[in-house]
Design an enzyme around this catalytic site. Sequence first.
Site, mmCIF file in Angstrom:
data_model
loop_
_atom_site.group_PDB
_atom_site.id
_atom_site.type_symbol
_atom_site.label_atom_id
_atom_site.label_comp_id
_atom_site.label_asym_id
_atom_site.label_seq_id
_atom_site.Cartn_x
_atom_site.Cartn_y
_atom_site.Cartn_z
ATOM 1 N N GLU A 285 0.866 -1.178 0.000
ATOM 2 C CA GLU A 285 0.000 0.000 0.000
ATOM 3 C C GLU A 285 0.903 1.229 0.000
ATOM 4 O OE1 GLU A 285 -2.938 0.190 3.220
ATOM 5 O OE2 GLU A 285 -2.810 2.369 3.261
ATOM 6 N N GLU B 144 -2.500 11.823 2.695
ATOM 7 C CA GLU B 144 -3.329 11.320 3.785
ATOM 8 C C GLU B 144 -3.094 12.123 5.055
ATOM 9 O OE1 GLU B 144 -2.499 7.351 5.183
ATOM 10 O OE2 GLU B 144 -4.536 7.086 5.906
#
Length: 337
Positions: A137, A142
């Site tokens: 990932e 974010e």
Amino acid sequence: MTPSSTWSKLIFGFSCASTVLAASYRVQDTYIGHSFLDGFTFQNIADPTHGRVNYVDAGTAARENLTFASSTNFIARSDFTTVLNPSGPGRNSVRLMSKKQYRIGTVLIANLHHMPEGCGTWPAFWTVGDNWPNNGEIDILEGVNNVGNNQGTLHTSPGCTMPGSRSQTGTALQNDCNVWINSNTGCGVSFGSRSFGPSFNANGGGWYAMELTANFVKIWFWARGTSVPSDVSGGSATINTNNWGTPVAYFPNTSCNINSHFGPQNIIINLTFCGDWAGSVYGSNNCPSTCNDFVNNNPGAFQNAYFDFLSLRAYAVENPIWDMAEGSQNPMSPHAI
Ligand SMILES: *[C@@H]1O[C@H](CO)[C@@H](O)[C@H](O)[C@H]1NC(C)=O
Ligand SMILES: *[C@@H]1O[C@H](CO)[C@@H](O)[C@H](O)[C@H]1NC(C)=O
Ligand SMILES: *[C@@H]1O[C@H](CO)[C@@H](O)[C@H](O)[C@H]1NC(C)=O
């Protein structure tokens, strides 16, 4: 110039190109406006991170105007008008996943005008392989609760760590990417100013780029109005990452076999609320009430909880035929001149 010297210069140029092969990429997919709706699926799934969210399907998103496309912009947002029943589902929002997967040898460039902001929000623009965490990932953009700066992070199966000292402008937070330690913190790098939330938006956003090769993962950020490589700002058909300077986040393969930890990646754009990250630090992030109560009772606070993408381009590494033809020669040797 004689024809033969022209030819020689071409050979010279080609030969040099082969030494910087991994830095030269050609555009494969361009997502602008409506093509986001064609190229992504809506995942109306339960939030794996336990957020106060209700991910809706494409029909609901269109009806409630949670996604909106014009010829130049693509907007993805949460509901900002409904007071929620505390024992009912969470706030309507979207989780979009690219139909295509992108392999090692990819660069993604997102030109964002705006990203979700607000107490309780947890927006992300990231990529993930099948069978998490075995194919890795990569979190490009974010963060939570309007706080601080962006975090770029890898999350992997065990056996992938980052060197303490490396060539990046960001600040390393944890160097083990293993999802099974420290509650899946991952090996994150903290970005600079204007890279996230209200300050990013006030500045008109900017460009995020991620390069995935067998040797490294790199993430760059350029705030709008700063000096941006012209192939990035121009949305060029071909780009050369060698000209982009030191990345903000650099994840080399020194002690992480990228080929074995990162399979083909789907791109995901999601906006959740509270949950494992935004919820757990909510109280210390200067936000009112408790996270779930705030999300339930203050729809108007989520008016600015939206992504506004001007473009997203996916590039694939160039694998020119002359690499084979010239491969056995010293690429920069004088014979070519
Ligand atoms: C949203 O994105 C973040 C990206 O890191 C991910 O950890 C989280 O699981 C995602 N949430 C959902 C519900 O998909
Ligand atoms: C839908 O959202 C877009 C983008 O935010 C906005 O411009 C448009 O006015 C909205 N449409 C309606 C009917 O609210
Ligand atoms: C790093 O990547 C290169 C290129 O694929 C490879 O030759 C090298 O063995 C890798 N190093 C490690 C430690 O995995």
